[in-house]
Design a protein around this motif. Structure first.
Motif, short mmCIF file in Angstrom:
data_model
loop_
_atom_site.label_atom_id
_atom_site.label_comp_id
_atom_site.label_asym_id
_atom_site.label_seq_id
_atom_site.Cartn_x
_atom_site.Cartn_y
_atom_site.Cartn_z
N ARG A 184 -47.09 -6.66 -40.38
CA ARG A 184 -47.01 -7.70 -39.35
C ARG A 184 -45.60 -8.28 -39.32
NH1 ARG A 184 -52.39 -9.34 -38.01
NH2 ARG A 184 -53.64 -7.45 -38.39
N PRO A 185 -45.07 -8.58 -38.15
CA PRO A 185 -43.72 -9.16 -38.04
C PRO A 185 -43.67 -10.60 -38.54
CG PRO A 185 -44.77 -9.05 -35.89
CD PRO A 185 -45.67 -8.31 -36.83
N VAL A 186 -42.49 -10.99 -39.00
CA VAL A 186 -42.27 -12.34 -39.51
C VAL A 186 -41.19 -13.03 -38.68
CG1 VAL A 186 -41.30 -13.65 -41.45
CG2 VAL A 186 -43.00 -11.87 -41.87
N ASN A 187 -41.44 -14.29 -38.35
CA ASN A 187 -40.46 -15.14 -37.68
C ASN A 187 -39.82 -16.05 -38.72
OD1 ASN A 187 -39.85 -16.57 -34.70
ND2 ASN A 187 -39.76 -18.00 -36.39
N VAL A 188 -38.51 -16.21 -38.64
CA VAL A 188 -37.79 -17.13 -39.52
C VAL A 188 -37.09 -18.18 -38.67
CG1 VAL A 188 -35.81 -17.36 -41.07
CG2 VAL A 188 -37.50 -15.57 -41.47
N ASP B 20 -34.30 -14.50 -50.86
CA ASP B 20 -35.26 -13.78 -51.69
C ASP B 20 -36.69 -14.19 -51.37
OD1 ASP B 20 -34.80 -16.32 -52.76
OD2 ASP B 20 -35.19 -15.68 -54.83
N GLU B 21 -36.90 -15.46 -51.01
CA GLU B 21 -38.24 -15.91 -50.64
C GLU B 21 -38.65 -15.35 -49.28
OE1 GLU B 21 -38.60 -20.09 -53.13
OE2 GLU B 21 -37.82 -20.18 -51.07
N ILE B 22 -37.70 -15.27 -48.37
CA ILE B 22 -37.99 -14.65 -47.07
C ILE B 22 -38.41 -13.20 -47.27
CG2 ILE B 22 -36.96 -13.89 -44.89
CD1 ILE B 22 -35.17 -16.40 -45.04
N SER C 100 -27.06 -15.19 -41.14
CA SER C 100 -26.77 -14.46 -39.91
C SER C 100 -27.95 -13.58 -39.51
CB SER C 100 -25.53 -13.58 -40.08
OG SER C 100 -25.80 -12.52 -40.99
N VAL C 101 -27.97 -13.19 -38.26
CA VAL C 101 -29.03 -12.29 -37.78
C VAL C 101 -29.00 -10.97 -38.56
CG1 VAL C 101 -29.91 -10.98 -35.81
CG2 VAL C 101 -29.16 -13.35 -35.49
N PRO C 102 -27.83 -10.34 -38.78
CA PRO C 102 -27.83 -9.10 -39.56
C PRO C 102 -28.43 -9.26 -40.96
CG PRO C 102 -25.77 -9.30 -38.37
CD PRO C 102 -26.50 -10.62 -38.20
N GLN C 103 -28.17 -10.40 -41.61
CA GLN C 103 -28.74 -10.63 -42.93
C GLN C 103 -30.26 -10.68 -42.87
OE1 GLN C 103 -26.27 -14.23 -43.80
NE2 GLN C 103 -26.18 -13.38 -45.87
N LEU C 104 -30.78 -11.38 -41.89
CA LEU C 104 -32.24 -11.49 -41.76
C LEU C 104 -32.85 -10.15 -41.37
CD1 LEU C 104 -32.40 -14.97 -39.99
CD2 LEU C 104 -32.99 -14.45 -42.37
N ALA C 105 -32.16 -9.42 -40.51
CA ALA C 105 -32.66 -8.11 -40.10
C ALA C 105 -32.75 -7.17 -41.30
CB ALA C 105 -31.75 -7.52 -39.03
N GLU C 106 -31.78 -7.28 -42.19
CA GLU C 106 -31.76 -6.42 -43.37
C GLU C 106 -32.97 -6.71 -44.28
OE1 GLU C 106 -28.73 -5.20 -47.04
OE2 GLU C 106 -28.04 -6.46 -45.37
N LEU C 107 -33.48 -7.93 -44.22
CA LEU C 107 -34.65 -8.30 -45.02
C LEU C 107 -35.95 -7.84 -44.35
CD1 LEU C 107 -33.72 -11.97 -46.01
CD2 LEU C 107 -33.46 -9.89 -47.40
N GLY C 108 -35.87 -7.37 -43.11
CA GLY C 108 -37.06 -6.94 -42.39
C GLY C 108 -37.62 -7.99 -41.45
N VAL C 109 -36.89 -9.10 -41.28
CA VAL C 109 -37.33 -10.13 -40.33
C VAL C 109 -37.25 -9.57 -38.92
CG1 VAL C 109 -36.78 -12.41 -39.36
CG2 VAL C 109 -36.60 -12.00 -41.84
N VAL D 203 -41.91 -11.36 -46.07
CA VAL D 203 -41.91 -10.17 -45.22
C VAL D 203 -42.73 -9.06 -45.86
CG1 VAL D 203 -40.46 -8.30 -44.31
CG2 VAL D 203 -39.71 -10.68 -44.08
N LYS D 204 -42.54 -8.84 -47.14
CA LYS D 204 -43.26 -7.78 -47.86
C LYS D 204 -44.76 -8.09 -47.93
CE LYS D 204 -43.32 -5.21 -52.23
NZ LYS D 204 -42.67 -5.07 -53.57
#
Length: 278
Positions: free
Chosen positions: A205-209, A193-195, A219-228, A199-200
């Motif tokens: 601008r893109p965000v690196n995690v 939720d903090e990520i 997982s990568v899909p989870q982060l991608a879903e957040l917009g990372v 992102v928002k």
């Protein structure tokens, strides 16, 4: 188009959509191996490199000239774009930051990261105004070079133990974006939720995690879903390698056992990999 320009173009394009993993090699061999696995870009790791030189991961312990030589070494080892972990640019004042950014660009990298951590435990983060001025200085140095490498601005609030790391990171990353950063990064944030809030806050601008030992269940899909847009692993790969080495060495020293060798990488696989481009 020069080789560096082509890599920069490729690297910038990776940040425009989707989510890509930016793994962190610590020497030419690991960089070459990551390339053959199909990764699209790699990044240096200050800790991984420092440990390989028997040095601590501290800006005062690793000379900037050694870091720049390492960047050239990694760039030469792979055809992929390379992002440099350039810590605090090995300088405090904005003018000195700009000078070192210019030197960093000349190593052939496609991007680099700039931290707001001082390396001083009594005042672990640069004053807000100075931190922003440092990003502006880096941006100006890039623009004046005519080589549009990707500038990633980092807020180290989580890593230095700030009282409210999310609040500090949001304030700083938004300001860094306004100061000219191309990508934003708050290493240490692990709650999804903090990520999402970060992102928002800095969009578009893109965000690196950073994914490391404290959040390796993501997982990568989870982060991608957040917009990372970008996922890096810092020193984690180097630490995995160190972990296997340390355990094997302890087994030999303490038990006289060589059983850990059963998990060793196949000699022929490594030899054939490096023979192909020798």
């Amino acid at each position: 188009m020069t080789n560096q320009a082509a890599k920069i173009e490729t690297f910038r394009a990776l940040h425009t959509s989707g989510c890509f993993v930016l793994p962190n090699p610590w020497d030419p061999g690991t960089a070459r191996y990551l390339e053959q696995l199909g990764f699209k870009a790699v990044a240096t790791t200050s800790a991984g490199f420092a440990f390989s030189r028997a040095l601590p991961d501290a800006v005062k312990a690793v000379p900037v000239d050694l870091v720049l030589a390492h960047q050239r070494e990694i760039v030469a080892a792979t055809t992929l774009p390379v992002n440099a972990d350039f810590q605090n640019c090995y300088a405090d004042a904005p003018e000195a930051v700009a000078a070192n950014v210019t030197r960093c660009i000349q190593t052939g990298i496609a991007g680099f990261s700039l931290e707001d951590a001082t390396g001083d435990s009594s005042a672990p983060l640069y004053d807000f105004a100075l931190a922003v001025a440092r990003v502006k200085a880096a941006r100006k140095a890039i623009d004046e070079s005519g080589i549009p490498v990707v500038l990633t601005a980092r807020c180290e609030a989580w890593l230095v133990g700030a009282a409210d790391p999310l609040c500090s990171s949001l304030e700083r990353l938004v300001a860094f974006a306004a100061a000219g950063a191309d990508c934003l990064y708050a290493p240490g944030v692990s709650k999804l939720d903090e990520i999402a809030v970060i992102v928002k806050a800095v969009a578009p601008r893109p965000v690196n995690v950073l994914v490391s030992t404290n959040n390796c269940d993501v997982s990568v899909p989870q982060l991608a879903e957040l917009g990372v847009r970008r996922v890096s692993v810092g020193a984690a790969l180097a630490r995995v390698a160190w972990g296997a080495f340390m355990q094997s060495a302890r087994d030999i020293s303490e038990q006289g056992s060589f059983k850990a060798f059963a998990e060793a990488a196949p000699f022929n696989e490594l030899n054939d990999l490096f023979s192909a481009r020798a």
